[in-house]
Scaffold this motif. Structure first.
Motif, PDB file in Angstrom:
ATOM      1  N   GLY A 196      47.204  40.540  35.025  1.00  0.00           N
ATOM      2  CA  GLY A 196      45.989  41.135  34.451  1.00  0.00           C
ATOM      3  C   GLY A 196      45.099  41.765  35.497  1.00  0.00           C
ATOM      4  N   VAL A 197      44.957  41.109  36.633  1.00  0.00           N
ATOM      5  CA  VAL A 197      44.133  41.657  37.725  1.00  0.00           C
ATOM      6  C   VAL A 197      44.738  42.971  38.222  1.00  0.00           C
ATOM      7  N   PHE A 198      46.045  42.985  38.438  1.00  0.00           N
ATOM      8  CA  PHE A 198      46.693  44.217  38.903  1.00  0.00           C
ATOM      9  C   PHE A 198      46.634  45.311  37.835  1.00  0.00           C
ATOM     10  N   ALA A 199      46.748  44.932  36.569  1.00  0.00           N
ATOM     11  CA  ALA A 199      46.633  45.916  35.488  1.00  0.00           C
ATOM     12  C   ALA A 199      45.223  46.494  35.454  1.00  0.00           C
ATOM     13  N   GLY A 200      44.221  45.637  35.628  1.00  0.00           N
ATOM     14  CA  GLY A 200      42.833  46.110  35.673  1.00  0.00           C
ATOM     15  C   GLY A 200      42.603  47.043  36.844  1.00  0.00           C
ATOM     16  N   TYR A 201      43.188  46.734  37.972  1.00  0.00           N
ATOM     17  CA  TYR A 201      43.089  47.593  39.155  1.00  0.00           C
ATOM     18  C   TYR A 201      43.696  48.964  38.874  1.00  0.00           C
ATOM     19  N   ALA A 202      44.883  48.955  38.268  1.00  0.00           N
ATOM     20  CA  ALA A 202      45.564  50.212  37.955  1.00  0.00           C
ATOM     21  C   ALA A 202      44.766  51.027  36.938  1.00  0.00           C
ATOM     22  N   ILE A 203      44.247  50.381  35.915  1.00  0.00           N
ATOM     23  CA  ILE A 203      43.466  51.076  34.890  1.00  0.00           C
ATOM     24  C   ILE A 203      42.215  51.706  35.500  1.00  0.00           C
ATOM     25  N   ALA A 204      41.528  50.966  36.354  1.00  0.00           N
ATOM     26  CA  ALA A 204      40.318  51.487  36.991  1.00  0.00           C
ATOM     27  C   ALA A 204      40.630  52.720  37.841  1.00  0.00           C
ATOM     28  N   HIS A 205      41.729  52.687  38.537  1.00  0.00           N
ATOM     29  CA  HIS A 205      42.083  53.826  39.398  1.00  0.00           C
ATOM     30  C   HIS A 205      42.613  55.006  38.592  1.00  0.00           C
ATOM     31  N   ILE A 206      43.343  54.746  37.525  1.00  0.00           N
ATOM     32  CA  ILE A 206      43.865  55.828  36.687  1.00  0.00           C
ATOM     33  C   ILE A 206      42.710  56.604  36.040  1.00  0.00           C
ATOM     34  N   PHE A 207      41.720  55.865  35.538  1.00  0.00           N
ATOM     35  CA  PHE A 207      40.595  56.519  34.869  1.00  0.00           C
ATOM     36  C   PHE A 207      39.471  56.902  35.831  1.00  0.00           C
ATOM     37  N   GLY A 208      39.651  56.639  37.112  1.00  0.00           N
ATOM     38  CA  GLY A 208      38.687  57.058  38.129  1.00  0.00           C
ATOM     39  C   GLY A 208      37.351  56.341  38.069  1.00  0.00           C
ATOM     40  N   ILE A 209      37.357  55.095  37.650  1.00  0.00           N
ATOM     41  CA  ILE A 209      36.112  54.322  37.607  1.00  0.00           C
ATOM     42  C   ILE A 209      36.167  53.216  38.662  1.00  0.00           C
ATOM     43  N   ASP A 210      36.327  53.640  39.896  1.00  0.00           N
ATOM     44  CA  ASP A 210      36.462  52.703  41.011  1.00  0.00           C
ATOM     45  C   ASP A 210      35.209  51.861  41.241  1.00  0.00           C
ATOM     46  N   ASN A 211      34.046  52.357  40.804  1.00  0.00           N
ATOM     47  CA  ASN A 211      32.798  51.598  40.998  1.00  0.00           C
ATOM     48  C   ASN A 211      32.816  50.284  40.218  1.00  0.00           C
ATOM     49  N   PHE A 212      33.530  50.251  39.108  1.00  0.00           N
ATOM     50  CA  PHE A 212      33.585  49.060  38.262  1.00  0.00           C
ATOM     51  C   PHE A 212      34.938  48.360  38.369  1.00  0.00           C
ATOM     52  N   SER A 213      35.683  48.663  39.406  1.00  0.00           N
ATOM     53  CA  SER A 213      37.038  48.154  39.565  1.00  0.00           C
ATOM     54  C   SER A 213      37.101  46.630  39.536  1.00  0.00           C
ATOM     55  N   GLN A 214      36.241  45.971  40.278  1.00  0.00           N
ATOM     56  CA  GLN A 214      36.300  44.504  40.345  1.00  0.00           C
ATOM     57  C   GLN A 214      35.961  43.866  39.003  1.00  0.00           C
ATOM     58  N   MET A 215      34.989  44.437  38.296  1.00  0.00           N
ATOM     59  CA  MET A 215      34.626  43.879  36.997  1.00  0.00           C
ATOM     60  C   MET A 215      35.781  44.064  36.004  1.00  0.00           C
ATOM     61  N   ILE A 216      36.411  45.229  36.021  1.00  0.00           N
ATOM     62  CA  ILE A 216      37.544  45.484  35.133  1.00  0.00           C
ATOM     63  C   ILE A 216      38.712  44.571  35.487  1.00  0.00           C
ATOM     64  N   GLU A 217      38.961  44.347  36.773  1.00  0.00           N
ATOM     65  CA  GLU A 217      40.030  43.444  37.202  1.00  0.00           C
ATOM     66  C   GLU A 217      39.779  42.026  36.706  1.00  0.00           C
ATOM     67  N   ALA A 218      38.541  41.559  36.842  1.00  0.00           N
ATOM     68  CA  ALA A 218      38.206  40.194  36.416  1.00  0.00           C
ATOM     69  C   ALA A 218      38.353  40.040  34.905  1.00  0.00           C
ATOM     70  N   ILE A 219      37.828  40.994  34.158  1.00  0.00           N
ATOM     71  CA  ILE A 219      37.918  40.921  32.695  1.00  0.00           C
ATOM     72  C   ILE A 219      39.372  40.994  32.253  1.00  0.00           C
ATOM     73  N   SER A 220      40.131  41.887  32.856  1.00  0.00           N
ATOM     74  CA  SER A 220      41.544  42.025  32.513  1.00  0.00           C
ATOM     75  C   SER A 220      42.322  40.753  32.861  1.00  0.00           C
ATOM     76  N   GLY A 221      42.040  40.159  34.014  1.00  0.00           N
ATOM     77  CA  GLY A 221      42.706  38.920  34.402  1.00  0.00           C
ATOM     78  C   GLY A 221      42.418  37.791  33.434  1.00  0.00           C
ATOM     79  N   LEU A 222      41.165  37.650  33.027  1.00  0.00           N
ATOM     80  CA  LEU A 222      40.791  36.602  32.070  1.00  0.00           C
ATOM     81  C   LEU A 222      41.400  36.869  30.691  1.00  0.00           C
ATOM     82  N   LEU A 223      41.441  38.140  30.295  1.00  0.00           N
ATOM     83  CA  LEU A 223      42.034  38.497  29.011  1.00  0.00           C
ATOM     84  C   LEU A 223      43.531  38.164  28.990  1.00  0.00           C
ATOM     85  N   PHE A 224      44.236  38.509  30.051  1.00  0.00           N
ATOM     86  CA  PHE A 224      45.663  38.198  30.129  1.00  0.00           C
ATOM     87  C   PHE A 224      45.887  36.680  30.155  1.00  0.00           C
ATOM     88  N   THR A 225      45.009  35.940  30.832  1.00  0.00           N
ATOM     89  CA  THR A 225      45.131  34.481  30.864  1.00  0.00           C
ATOM     90  C   THR A 225      44.949  33.902  29.465  1.00  0.00           C
TER      91      THR A 225
END
Length: 137
Positions: A82-111
């Protein structure tokens, strides 16, 4: 692993056995049925079993290891995916400023998804391998 317990209830071919939490359990409380030092385990009842009988239960150590891997390893793996998926999604959509928040939410969602899957799997595929067996009355 052998555990000592006392039969608390027998109903419909199933016996509820009360076990004292042993040293291996530590402060885990994963199977805690209350705030005391006891836990209840359901096993298949045998004919000569009566309420109040002291019994020895056997749980295969390989089954314990498999169950531990299922309950802890799979959610951890899903968290990292989930963390890696969130990282990829943030970079694909060009929202690097919110990358860590998206990674955390994605990681918790996958868990959370992994725990839902484990709960569904455990209800559907519970077999004798993971259940304790009465060895001696």
């Amino acid at each position: 692993m052998i555990e000592k317990g006392c039969v608390a209830n027998i109903k419909d071919g199933k016996a509820k056995v009360e076990l004292l939490r042993n040293d291996m359990c530590g402060k885990c409380h994963a199977c805690d049925m209350g705030s005391n030092n006891r836990m209840m385990v359901e096993v298949d009842a045998i004919d000569e079993l009566k309420v109040g009988d002291n019994v020895l239960l056997e749980i295969k150590e390989t089954s314990m290891l498999k169950a531990t891997m299922i309950m802890y390893g799979i959610p951890l793996l899903f968290f990292f995916v989930g963390v890696f998926a969130g990282y990829a999604i943030a970079h694909i959509f060009g929202i690097d400023n919110f990358s860590q928040m998206i990674e955390a939410i994605s990681g918790l969602l996958f868990t959370a998804i992994s725990f839902i899957g484990i709960k569904y799997y455990s209800k559907k595929v519970i077999n004798k391998e993971y259940k304790p067996v009465i060895k001696k009355i």
